[in-house]
Design a protein around this motif. Sequence first.
Motif, PDB file in Angstrom:
ATOM      1  N   ASP A   1       0.831  -1.197   0.000  1.00 21.85           N
ATOM      2  CA  ASP A   1       0.000   0.000   0.000  1.00 21.85           C
ATOM      3  C   ASP A   1       0.871   1.253   0.000  1.00 21.85           C
ATOM      4  OD1 ASP A   1      -2.111  -1.714   0.179  1.00 21.85           O
ATOM      5  OD2 ASP A   1      -2.915  -0.927   2.048  1.00 21.85           O
TER       6      ASP A   1
ATOM      7  N   THR B   1      -2.684  -1.051  -2.459  1.00 23.48           N
ATOM      8  CA  THR B   1      -3.645  -0.056  -2.919  1.00 23.48           C
ATOM      9  C   THR B   1      -3.052   1.349  -2.836  1.00 23.48           C
ATOM     10  OG1 THR B   1      -5.511  -1.416  -2.196  1.00 23.48           O
ATOM     11  CG2 THR B   1      -5.938   0.933  -2.484  1.00 23.48           C
TER      12      THR B   1
ATOM     13  N   TYR C   1      -1.923  -1.330  -9.358  1.00 23.64           N
ATOM     14  CA  TYR C   1      -2.633  -1.003  -8.130  1.00 23.64           C
ATOM     15  C   TYR C   1      -4.147  -0.848  -8.321  1.00 23.64           C
ATOM     16  CZ  TYR C   1       1.937   0.733  -6.386  1.00 23.64           C
ATOM     17  OH  TYR C   1       3.243   0.869  -6.000  1.00 23.64           O
ATOM     18  N   PRO C   2      -4.932  -1.240  -7.330  1.00 22.96           N
ATOM     19  CA  PRO C   2      -6.301  -0.707  -7.214  1.00 22.96           C
ATOM     20  C   PRO C   2      -6.224   0.678  -6.562  1.00 22.96           C
ATOM     21  CG  PRO C   2      -5.901  -2.288  -5.471  1.00 22.96           C
ATOM     22  CD  PRO C   2      -4.662  -2.287  -6.328  1.00 22.96           C
TER      23      PRO C   2
ATOM     24  N   ASN D   1      -7.888   3.918  -4.119  1.00 25.50           N
ATOM     25  CA  ASN D   1      -8.775   4.417  -3.077  1.00 25.50           C
ATOM     26  C   ASN D   1      -8.499   5.919  -2.951  1.00 25.50           C
ATOM     27  OD1 ASN D   1     -10.453   4.818  -0.876  1.00 25.50           O
ATOM     28  ND2 ASN D   1      -8.955   4.063   0.602  1.00 25.50           N
TER      29      ASN D   1
END
Length: 338
Positions: free
Chosen positions: A251, A278, A307-308, A310
Motif C-alpha cells: 500500500d 492499494t 494497483y487498485p 482508493n
Amino acid sequence: FSDRSVGGGVFSVSVTNLGGMQKRMTSTATYSNTTRTVSVVVQPSSFSRFGYYSVVEGNIWWITGDTVWGPMHTQDNLRVAGSPVFMQKTTSLKSLVYNTGPKVDKPKFMGGYDTGVVIRIPSNLNLLLTAAASGKKFTGPDSVYLDFQSNGTVKWRQGASGSWSTEALSTFAPNGVIYASGTNVHVSSVVSGRITIGAGGTTGSGKQGNIRIDGSLTYKDNPLKGPSSNLLGLLAENNVLIADNSNNKKDIDIQASVFSRTGDFTAENWDSRSVEGTIHLLGGIQNNTRQPVGTFSGSPPKLASGYPKNYKYDERLMNEAPPYFPTTGQYEIVSWFE
C-alpha cells in the motif's frame, strides 16, 4: 462606485483586499426607503480545488463503482457506463457520452452537471518558476531528492550519489516553493508545513520535468483525523509517477494535490509491474491525459498488474491551495452574506 443612481435608487460598491489573494466586494443599495447589503468574498480559482481534472480522457470510461468526491472537469468528452457517482459540481467542454444509452447508463451528478465549460490548463509553469527565486531553485541535469521529516525539516541531495543535507523547511524554501529546472524530483516521507514542489523540463521528453514518488508521502497531521495546517502540491511539466521500487510493493499513501501539465499521474510500469497494494490518495488529481495505474483481466475482473485505487478528496482544497499553485484564470465565491 459611490452613491450611483439607477432606476430610482442609489447604490455603492467597495472592494477590500483581505490578503492571501482574497477580496471582499460589498454592495449597498437603497430603493424606496429600503436598504440591502450584499458582501461576497472571492479568490482566484486554483486547479487544486479539483478532485479530478483532465484535458484528454481518451477511451477510458467512468463506470459503476467509481466515485469522484471533489469538483470535476474535463476538456474532453465525459464517458459513462452504468452508474458512476460524481459528488460535487461536474463539468465538461465536450459531450456526455453514454456507453449504451441514457436508459441504461445513469450517472449520478450530486452537485449538478454542465457541458460546454472551458477551463484551459496553463501554457507553462512560469509562475512557479518565478516564485522559486524567493524559495528554492535547482538546475539539472542531476535529479533532486527530497525526504521530508515530521519535525519540519527536509533532507535533500542533488544527484543519486550526492551527500545529504538537512535544513528547516521554513529556511530551505521561505515562500513554500521548491522548483527543479531541467531535471526530475524524487519525493517521500512526512510533510510538516505548506509546500509546492515543481519539476520543469522539455515538454514531451519524459526524461525530465517528472516527479517520482519513491515511497508514501503523507502529512504530519492527517486532515481526516483532525485539524491540519499541512498542505502539499506536486507540479510536473511532464509526469507524476509512483516509482517501481521496493518501497512501493505494498500500500502507498499519498496526501497532496497532484498536477501534470503535459503528462499524467500514473504508476511506473503499470502494465508490467507485479500486483501491488492499494493507492490511498487524499487530495486531488489534475492531469493532461488520464492514464491507468494497473490492469485487470478475467470475469469477474481481477487485478493483473499495478494497483487498485482508493482516492479521497481533501475538502480543505475547496478554499485553500498549496503555495503558488496554478490558477484557472477565473474567480470563485468563497462566501456570500446578504
